[in-house]
Design a protein around this motif. Sequence first.
Motif, short mmCIF file in Angstrom:
data_model
loop_
_atom_site.label_atom_id
_atom_site.label_comp_id
_atom_site.label_asym_id
_atom_site.label_seq_id
_atom_site.Cartn_x
_atom_site.Cartn_y
_atom_site.Cartn_z
N LYS A 1 10.86 4.25 1.68
CA LYS A 1 10.06 4.86 2.74
C LYS A 1 8.79 5.47 2.18
O LYS A 1 7.72 5.40 2.79
N PHE A 2 8.88 6.07 1.00
CA PHE A 2 7.71 6.65 0.35
C PHE A 2 6.66 5.57 0.07
O PHE A 2 5.50 5.69 0.47
N THR A 3 7.07 4.51 -0.63
CA THR A 3 6.11 3.45 -0.97
C THR A 3 5.61 2.73 0.28
O THR A 3 4.45 2.34 0.35
N GLU A 4 6.48 2.55 1.26
CA GLU A 4 6.08 1.89 2.51
C GLU A 4 4.93 2.64 3.18
O GLU A 4 3.94 2.03 3.59
N LEU A 5 5.05 3.96 3.28
CA LEU A 5 4.03 4.75 3.95
C LEU A 5 2.74 4.83 3.15
O LEU A 5 1.64 4.80 3.73
N VAL A 6 2.84 4.92 1.83
CA VAL A 6 1.62 4.87 1.00
C VAL A 6 0.86 3.58 1.29
O VAL A 6 -0.34 3.58 1.57
N ASN A 7 1.58 2.47 1.25
CA ASN A 7 0.93 1.17 1.40
C ASN A 7 0.42 0.91 2.82
O ASN A 7 -0.62 0.28 3.01
N ILE A 8 1.15 1.39 3.82
CA ILE A 8 0.69 1.22 5.20
C ILE A 8 -0.64 1.92 5.42
O ILE A 8 -1.58 1.35 5.98
N VAL A 9 -0.73 3.17 4.97
CA VAL A 9 -1.96 3.95 5.15
C VAL A 9 -3.13 3.31 4.40
O VAL A 9 -4.24 3.19 4.93
N LEU A 10 -2.89 2.90 3.15
CA LEU A 10 -3.96 2.28 2.36
C LEU A 10 -4.40 0.95 2.97
O LEU A 10 -5.60 0.65 3.03
N THR A 11 -3.44 0.16 3.43
CA THR A 11 -3.76 -1.15 4.00
C THR A 11 -4.57 -1.01 5.29
O THR A 11 -5.51 -1.77 5.53
N LYS A 12 -4.21 -0.04 6.13
CA LYS A 12 -4.93 0.15 7.39
C LYS A 12 -6.40 0.47 7.15
O LYS A 12 -7.26 0.12 7.96
N LYS A 13 -6.68 1.13 6.03
CA LYS A 13 -8.06 1.47 5.68
C LYS A 13 -8.68 0.44 4.73
O LYS A 13 -9.73 0.68 4.13
N LYS A 14 -7.97 -0.70 4.60
CA LYS A 14 -8.45 -1.82 3.78
C LYS A 14 -8.70 -1.43 2.32
O LYS A 14 -9.62 -1.92 1.67
N LYS A 15 -7.85 -0.56 1.80
CA LYS A 15 -7.89 -0.19 0.40
C LYS A 15 -6.99 -1.13 -0.38
O LYS A 15 -5.79 -1.20 -0.13
#
Length: 202
Positions: free
Chosen positions: A92-106
Amino acid sequence: MKKIAILAVLLVSSIGMAQKVKVKSGDYKFLAGQKEVNVEFSYENLKLMKEELTEDQYVAERTADLNEKAKGNGDTWAKKWEASKELAWQPKFTELVNIVLTKKKKDLTFQEGLKSAKYTLIVDVVWMYPGYNVVMAKKGAKVTTVLRFVETANRSNVLLELTSENAPGDVFGGSFSNEDRIREGFAKTGKTLAALILKNVK
């Protein structure tokens, strides 16, 4: 009006207990241009509850308590507790890190097992409060961690160290599972870390 007043008080209370993240040392510069970060989790320094029980103490006490209420339930819970680390909290930790970064195209990914990554994030889980949900009242979980970015090939080289205190964990609509509430504390920690990276790494 009374209901509105009560909601206002609850809102102020929740803000007062909000997660606090501080930079203990280092900065975010090393992440510029990086595509991936290895992630590892440690529970060696974990304490639980206001009494700051060790994990062994907490598990033993809760196992005994649940077994007393219904034979075998405590043993089943203890297995669920241990499994929750790899099956729920860490993903869940890694999922949320990646979701937020992906949404901002990081273009930056956090993942366990990336041994070839130049940098590793060690998530040192140092304190947890599981919260509760009973018939008339409920309280969310809290998760405190030290987030330590190190050079994978030289773990003594710490590039950035953050303290994340009291990340709130609750499940929409409530949950009777301590492990589910704790999972959401890990989710909040990941989400907050990603937001800080977006703010500090251009």
